[in-house]
Write a protein that holds these residues in place. Structure first.
Motif, PDB file in Angstrom:
ATOM      1  N   UNK A 106       0.832  -1.203   0.000  1.00  0.00           N
ATOM      2  CA  UNK A 106       0.000   0.000   0.000  1.00  0.00           C
ATOM      3  C   UNK A 106       0.871   1.259   0.000  1.00  0.00           C
ATOM      4  N   UNK A 107       1.979   1.219   0.753  1.00  0.00           N
ATOM      5  CA  UNK A 107       2.910   2.354   0.757  1.00  0.00           C
ATOM      6  C   UNK A 107       3.538   2.544  -0.624  1.00  0.00           C
ATOM      7  N   UNK A 108       3.898   1.435  -1.271  1.00  0.00           N
ATOM      8  CA  UNK A 108       4.461   1.495  -2.632  1.00  0.00           C
ATOM      9  C   UNK A 108       3.453   2.126  -3.592  1.00  0.00           C
ATOM     10  N   UNK A 109       2.197   1.738  -3.460  1.00  0.00           N
ATOM     11  CA  UNK A 109       1.145   2.294  -4.315  1.00  0.00           C
ATOM     12  C   UNK A 109       1.027   3.802  -4.085  1.00  0.00           C
ATOM     13  N   UNK A 110       1.117   4.225  -2.825  1.00  0.00           N
ATOM     14  CA  UNK A 110       1.047   5.653  -2.506  1.00  0.00           C
ATOM     15  C   UNK A 110       2.195   6.411  -3.171  1.00  0.00           C
ATOM     16  N   UNK A 111       3.397   5.805  -3.170  1.00  0.00           N
ATOM     17  CA  UNK A 111       4.548   6.438  -3.831  1.00  0.00           C
ATOM     18  C   UNK A 111       4.313   6.549  -5.338  1.00  0.00           C
ATOM     19  N   UNK A 112       3.770   5.501  -5.949  1.00  0.00           N
ATOM     20  CA  UNK A 112       3.478   5.521  -7.386  1.00  0.00           C
ATOM     21  C   UNK A 112       2.420   6.589  -7.702  1.00  0.00           C
ATOM     22  N   UNK A 113       1.397   6.662  -6.866  1.00  0.00           N
ATOM     23  CA  UNK A 113       0.355   7.675  -7.072  1.00  0.00           C
ATOM     24  C   UNK A 113       0.915   9.082  -6.877  1.00  0.00           C
ATOM     25  N   UNK A 114       1.880   9.228  -5.977  1.00  0.00           N
ATOM     26  CA  UNK A 114       2.534  10.530  -5.785  1.00  0.00           C
ATOM     27  C   UNK A 114       3.160  11.000  -7.091  1.00  0.00           C
ATOM     28  N   UNK A 115       3.874  10.107  -7.767  1.00  0.00           N
ATOM     29  CA  UNK A 115       4.521  10.464  -9.052  1.00  0.00           C
ATOM     30  C   UNK A 115       3.474  10.834 -10.095  1.00  0.00           C
ATOM     31  N   UNK A 116       2.387  10.075 -10.126  1.00  0.00           N
ATOM     32  CA  UNK A 116       1.309  10.350 -11.074  1.00  0.00           C
ATOM     33  C   UNK A 116       0.691  11.732 -10.791  1.00  0.00           C
ATOM     34  N   UNK A 117       0.450  12.015  -9.525  1.00  0.00           N
ATOM     35  CA  UNK A 117      -0.115  13.318  -9.138  1.00  0.00           C
ATOM     36  C   UNK A 117       0.843  14.450  -9.479  1.00  0.00           C
ATOM     37  N   UNK A 118       2.133  14.233  -9.219  1.00  0.00           N
ATOM     38  CA  UNK A 118       3.148  15.252  -9.472  1.00  0.00           C
ATOM     39  C   UNK A 118       3.163  15.643 -10.954  1.00  0.00           C
ATOM     40  N   UNK A 119       2.975  14.646 -11.823  1.00  0.00           N
ATOM     41  CA  UNK A 119       3.007  14.896 -13.265  1.00  0.00           C
ATOM     42  C   UNK A 119       1.709  15.470 -13.810  1.00  0.00           C
ATOM     43  N   UNK A 120       0.579  15.205 -13.119  1.00  0.00           N
ATOM     44  CA  UNK A 120      -0.720  15.543 -13.705  1.00  0.00           C
ATOM     45  C   UNK A 120      -1.548  16.573 -12.942  1.00  0.00           C
ATOM     46  N   UNK A 121      -1.113  16.936 -11.736  1.00  0.00           N
ATOM     47  CA  UNK A 121      -1.872  17.911 -10.949  1.00  0.00           C
ATOM     48  C   UNK A 121      -1.711  19.280 -11.591  1.00  0.00           C
ATOM     49  N   UNK A 122      -2.815  20.047 -11.686  1.00  0.00           N
ATOM     50  CA  UNK A 122      -2.721  21.372 -12.322  1.00  0.00           C
ATOM     51  C   UNK A 122      -1.886  22.351 -11.511  1.00  0.00           C
TER      52      UNK A 122
END
Length: 122
Positions: A106-122
């Protein structure tokens, strides 16, 4: 039916959320934050309190303007975009948590989602 190993507190929360005994939106959002965990929200660079406030603001925007947001309102469309991507990350974590994955996964998933958010958050 409900499978073995599912979190009875979460199931109770979901039943209460959709039953007649409706908690306020603020209460629901707070419970979702607890379920995802503040630590994982932090990993994803999501401030739980800000996210909850933004979700409420979007709900109010949509409730008072119909299903659209005026296109000339840049701040409103940026808010919608941010709430959209952050809420998708929260929902993804809630789904993963229900799959009985290990905490480290679950922590790994949170890290992956962090990268996704970093690239796509306005």
């Amino acid at each position: 039916g409900l499978g073995a190993g599912q979190d009875p507190d979460f199931i109770k929360f979901v039943r209460e959320s959709f039953g007649n005994n409706r908690p306020t939106l603020a209460t629901r959002l707070s419970e979702l934050i607890d379920e995802v965990t503040p630590g994982r929200l932090e990993i994803m660079s999501i401030n739980g309190e800000s996210w909850a406030a933004d979700v409420k603001q979007v709900r109010n925007l949509l409730a008072h303007t119909g299903s659209h947001v005026p296109s000339r309102s840049n701040a409103a469309s940026e808010l919608l975009a941010r709430v959209n991507i952050e809420t998708r990350a929260v929902v993804a974590m809630l789904i993963l948590k229900q799959m009985n994955l290990e905490e480290a996964v679950l922590d790994q998933a949170a890290h992956a989602l962090h990268l996704h958010l970093k690239q796509n958050r306005p």
